[in-house]
Design a protein around this motif. Structure first.
Motif, mmCIF file in Angstrom:
data_model
loop_
_atom_site.group_PDB
_atom_site.id
_atom_site.type_symbol
_atom_site.label_atom_id
_atom_site.label_comp_id
_atom_site.label_asym_id
_atom_site.label_seq_id
_atom_site.Cartn_x
_atom_site.Cartn_y
_atom_site.Cartn_z
ATOM 1 N N THR A 155 20.655 -14.931 -20.888
ATOM 2 C CA THR A 155 21.859 -14.116 -20.872
ATOM 3 C C THR A 155 22.605 -14.299 -22.179
ATOM 4 O O THR A 155 22.888 -15.429 -22.594
ATOM 5 N N GLY B 237 28.271 -11.220 -23.428
ATOM 6 C CA GLY B 237 27.809 -9.902 -23.033
ATOM 7 C C GLY B 237 28.112 -8.835 -24.060
ATOM 8 O O GLY B 237 28.188 -9.094 -25.267
ATOM 9 N N CYS C 111 34.213 -0.312 -24.464
ATOM 10 C CA CYS C 111 34.850 -1.622 -24.322
ATOM 11 C C CYS C 111 35.865 -1.631 -23.181
ATOM 12 O O CYS C 111 35.992 -2.615 -22.446
ATOM 13 N N LEU D 258 34.387 -2.319 -19.669
ATOM 14 C CA LEU D 258 33.626 -3.555 -19.434
ATOM 15 C C LEU D 258 34.409 -4.585 -18.638
ATOM 16 O O LEU D 258 34.465 -5.768 -18.970
ATOM 17 N N THR D 259 35.049 -4.139 -17.557
ATOM 18 C CA THR D 259 35.737 -5.056 -16.654
ATOM 19 C C THR D 259 34.804 -5.544 -15.552
ATOM 20 O O THR D 259 35.075 -6.522 -14.883
ATOM 21 N N ASP D 260 33.689 -4.857 -15.369
ATOM 22 C CA ASP D 260 32.677 -5.213 -14.377
ATOM 23 C C ASP D 260 31.627 -6.097 -15.044
ATOM 24 O O ASP D 260 31.060 -5.730 -16.068
ATOM 25 N N ASN D 261 31.366 -7.265 -14.454
ATOM 26 C CA ASN D 261 30.394 -8.186 -15.060
ATOM 27 C C ASN D 261 29.011 -7.569 -15.211
ATOM 28 O O ASN D 261 28.279 -7.868 -16.152
ATOM 29 N N ASN D 262 28.626 -6.701 -14.263
ATOM 30 C CA ASN D 262 27.308 -6.082 -14.347
ATOM 31 C C ASN D 262 27.206 -5.131 -15.537
ATOM 32 O O ASN D 262 26.142 -4.978 -16.133
ATOM 33 N N ASN E 273 28.974 -5.526 -18.306
ATOM 34 C CA ASN E 273 29.119 -6.328 -19.520
ATOM 35 C C ASN E 273 27.879 -7.167 -19.820
ATOM 36 O O ASN E 273 27.565 -7.439 -20.966
ATOM 37 N N ARG E 274 27.128 -7.554 -18.789
ATOM 38 C CA ARG E 274 26.037 -8.517 -18.943
ATOM 39 C C ARG E 274 24.892 -7.941 -19.778
ATOM 40 O O ARG E 274 24.448 -6.828 -19.577
ATOM 41 N N THR F 146 20.948 -9.116 -21.027
ATOM 42 C CA THR F 146 19.848 -10.080 -20.993
ATOM 43 C C THR F 146 18.941 -9.845 -22.196
ATOM 44 O O THR F 146 18.803 -8.721 -22.675
ATOM 45 N N ASN G 219 21.056 -3.671 -21.002
ATOM 46 C CA ASN G 219 22.415 -3.477 -20.503
ATOM 47 C C ASN G 219 22.559 -1.993 -20.149
ATOM 48 O O ASN G 219 21.916 -1.150 -20.787
#
Length: 311
Positions: free
Chosen positions: A115, A119, A136, A139-143, A145-146, A148, A183
């Protein structure tokens, strides 16, 4: 194991340990569990034709497994930690010192995904460009923003240096790779490096590993008079600090976010500004203890032993 082949075996093993150090992200799970000292070799391609054909004199079939739990890769301004990694290969060694590598059907490398710290926020934000700023703000949702990162092969390894495999501070081989960033906003085709313009990693031993030898029965049970032998190399770190990294491509629709990834990450990045390091690797090298004693069916006996150890 025949003493005449020990130097070849150790050299191949050291090179493959370094190979594991740089191919350190991905995702897959082993399907087979093996008993005792066979356990590290649960994906060894013992049934591949080239392995089965080994006669024990002119050719010797062996299994390689190399793993590590931690490490890192730095590309330009960004550093990504690496997780658990597992490299497995079959090796057919010839009496003239050359060898052929045989990958398992599902691929040589399995590992945890890495990870990217921060992000997408860390990779592109803040930005004065309106459409990037709009991303930007979402990008309040971790999914969302993440990110890999998966390091994938981008060509065949080459330039194997047997002498370097026994020493430190000298490249052992060249491994072309590319880094796959995933992403929702970047899409599924965002890469750093390509098959045409890959990252060329030339790993070397940072310190020498500790060596021990285990002997075990065909089914994996520890036995000082057993049919199998296993070299264990532990405690070695490997790395490379001399590779260059090309820019990103395919990020976002029609590559519209390539420049944003490159700007924040500092890509393209020249040699000397990047590094890869894997910590405390454990590497195992297994073959019949007396390959010549199984001639002309050493490869077939290796397969038979492996299958007898399946739990």
């Amino acid at each position: 194991m025949r003493s005449v082949s020990n130097r070849t075996r150790i050299g191949v093993l050291a090179a493959l340990t370094a190979f594991s150090a740089v191919l350190s992200t991905g995702s897959a799970a082993a399907q087979t569990q093996l008993n005792g000292d066979w356990a590290p070799f649960d994906r060894c391609p013992v049934d591949a034709p080239a392995m089965l054909a080994a006669d024990g004199i002119e050719t010797i079939a062996t299994c390689i497994a190399s793993s590590s739990a931690t490490g890192s890769i730095t590309l330009g301004k960004s550093q990504v930690p690496t997780g658990n990694t597992d490299l497995q290969l079959g090796v057919v060694q010839r009496s003239d010192g050359t060898n052929t590598l045989v990958a398992p059907a599902g691929g040589a490398l399995t590992a945890d995904q890495a990870t990217v710290p921060g992000g997408l926020l860390g990779l592109m934000c803040p930005s004065s460009v309106p459409f990037v700023s709009a991303i930007c703000r979402q990008l309040t949702d971790n999914n969302l923003n993440r990110i890999t990162a998966t390091i994938e092969p981008a060509g065949a390894p080459r330039d194997f240096n047997m002498v370097a495999a026994f020493s430190t501070g000298e490249p052992i081989l060249t491994i072309p790779v590319r880094i796959h960033l995933k992403n929702p906003f970047l899409g599924d085709k965002c890469y750093i490096g390509t098959t045409a313009d890959p990252v060329l990693l030339r790993p070397q031993n940072i310190n020498a590993p500790s060596l021990s030898l285990q002997r075990f029965a065909a089914d994996g049970t520890r036995d000082d008079e057993g049919e199998m032998g296993r070299y264990t190399f532990s405690g070695a770190d490997q790395g490379d600090t001399a590779f260059a990294v090309p820019g990103a491509s395919g990020c976002g629709v029609a590559g519209i976010l390539d420049w944003a990834v490159n700007l924040k990450t500092g890509l393209p990045s020249a040699s000397g500004k990047n590094s890869v390091k894997l910590d405390n690797t454990s590497t195992y090298f297994g073959s019949p203890y007396d390959p010549a004693g199984l001639a002309p069916n050493e490869g077939r006996k290796l397969s038979e032993f492996w299958h007898s150890a399946v739990r």
